[in-house]
Design an enzyme around this catalytic site. Sequence first.
Site, PDB file in Angstrom:
ATOM      1  N   GLY A  78     -51.005  48.936  18.028  1.00  0.00           N
ATOM      2  CA  GLY A  78     -51.210  49.486  16.693  1.00  0.00           C
ATOM      3  C   GLY A  78     -50.292  50.272  15.846  1.00  0.00           C
ATOM      4  N   VAL A  80     -49.094  54.050  13.442  1.00  0.00           N
ATOM      5  CA  VAL A  80     -49.065  55.463  13.402  1.00  0.00           C
ATOM      6  C   VAL A  80     -50.479  56.023  13.308  1.00  0.00           C
ATOM      7  CG1 VAL A  80     -48.422  57.602  12.151  1.00  0.00           C
ATOM      8  CG2 VAL A  80     -46.628  55.889  12.501  1.00  0.00           C
ATOM      9  N   THR A  81     -50.866  57.126  14.169  1.00  0.00           N
ATOM     10  CA  THR A  81     -51.863  57.702  14.097  1.00  0.00           C
ATOM     11  C   THR A  81     -51.771  59.203  14.164  1.00  0.00           C
ATOM     12  OG1 THR A  81     -54.235  57.971  14.377  1.00  0.00           O
ATOM     13  CG2 THR A  81     -53.087  57.791  16.308  1.00  0.00           C
ATOM     14  N   ILE A 145     -58.358  52.887  17.810  1.00  0.00           N
ATOM     15  CA  ILE A 145     -58.370  52.300  19.140  1.00  0.00           C
ATOM     16  C   ILE A 145     -57.126  51.733  19.178  1.00  0.00           C
ATOM     17  CG2 ILE A 145     -59.127  50.334  20.316  1.00  0.00           C
ATOM     18  CD1 ILE A 145     -61.860  50.944  19.170  1.00  0.00           C
ATOM     19  N   GLY A 146     -56.263  51.797  20.393  1.00  0.00           N
ATOM     20  CA  GLY A 146     -55.269  51.304  20.744  1.00  0.00           C
ATOM     21  C   GLY A 146     -54.832  51.146  22.157  1.00  0.00           C
ATOM     22  N   ALA A 159     -59.860  57.448  19.934  1.00  0.00           N
ATOM     23  CA  ALA A 159     -59.936  58.554  19.675  1.00  0.00           C
ATOM     24  C   ALA A 159     -60.930  58.764  18.438  1.00  0.00           C
ATOM     25  CB  ALA A 159     -58.430  59.064  19.067  1.00  0.00           C
ATOM     26  N   CYS A 175     -52.552  54.291  10.497  1.00  0.00           N
ATOM     27  CA  CYS A 175     -52.650  52.803  11.173  1.00  0.00           C
ATOM     28  C   CYS A 175     -52.020  52.033  10.273  1.00  0.00           C
ATOM     29  CB  CYS A 175     -54.122  52.591  11.441  1.00  0.00           C
ATOM     30  SG  CYS A 175     -54.811  53.870  12.642  1.00  0.00           S
TER      31      CYS A 175
END
Length: 240
Positions: A78, A80-81, A145-146, A159, A175
Amino acid sequence: MSEVWIVRSGLVPYEDAVRAQGLLAAARLAGDVPDVLLLLEHPPVYTKGRRSTADELPMGEDWYRMQGIEVRETDRGGRVTYHGPGQLVGYPIVDLGPMGDDVHVYVRNMERTVICALADWGIEAEALDGLTGIWTPQRRKIGSIGVHVHRGITTHGFAVNVDNDLQPFEWIVPCGIEGCQVTSLTRELGAEQDLGEFGTTITSRFAEVYNRQATEVDVADLVGRIDGIEALAAPEAALR
């Protein structure tokens, strides 16, 4: 039915959680523990997945740090979050062998787990082709999700925005999705929601979807078994 230990760890700095996952993955590979689902929160942090690009943090990393938000590299998939207090983070440390080492099945089941848990709280959600995470029908992202897999053992995970500040998402390209709107249980339901109670729902759905027998294990007991994961039992622990 295989067992999964459910461990609620409260507020844990991101780097400490990554280190603990590595040690737990090694213990799982050695057969010293069964599958484990860590449920916790992080202090404010942006995490950069393997496919992240600089334009996803348009203000520049130093600017974010000035706002009190860490910026960390990570080996999950994935982009950036954001993680912060009030967001439920789940890190399953799972042996993929019983799933035929099929990462796609594992991730689809993770999506189902979150979607079913949200439905239990009256929130309709879905996974969308070509877009990572979990979305409401109005195309607002409520979960991320990652995952990372090494030698058949998973780390990282999901998360879900429960009762967290959503402003930090507006300062990035979440993301890698331009114009991405982010939401939470609190925003969707119009009232403050309880993180611990939602964690209990996630636990139930995780056990159901992955066909596991969930056993609640006190974080102190887990720390006593594995050296180096003491940060999981920090005084800030609040997921009770």
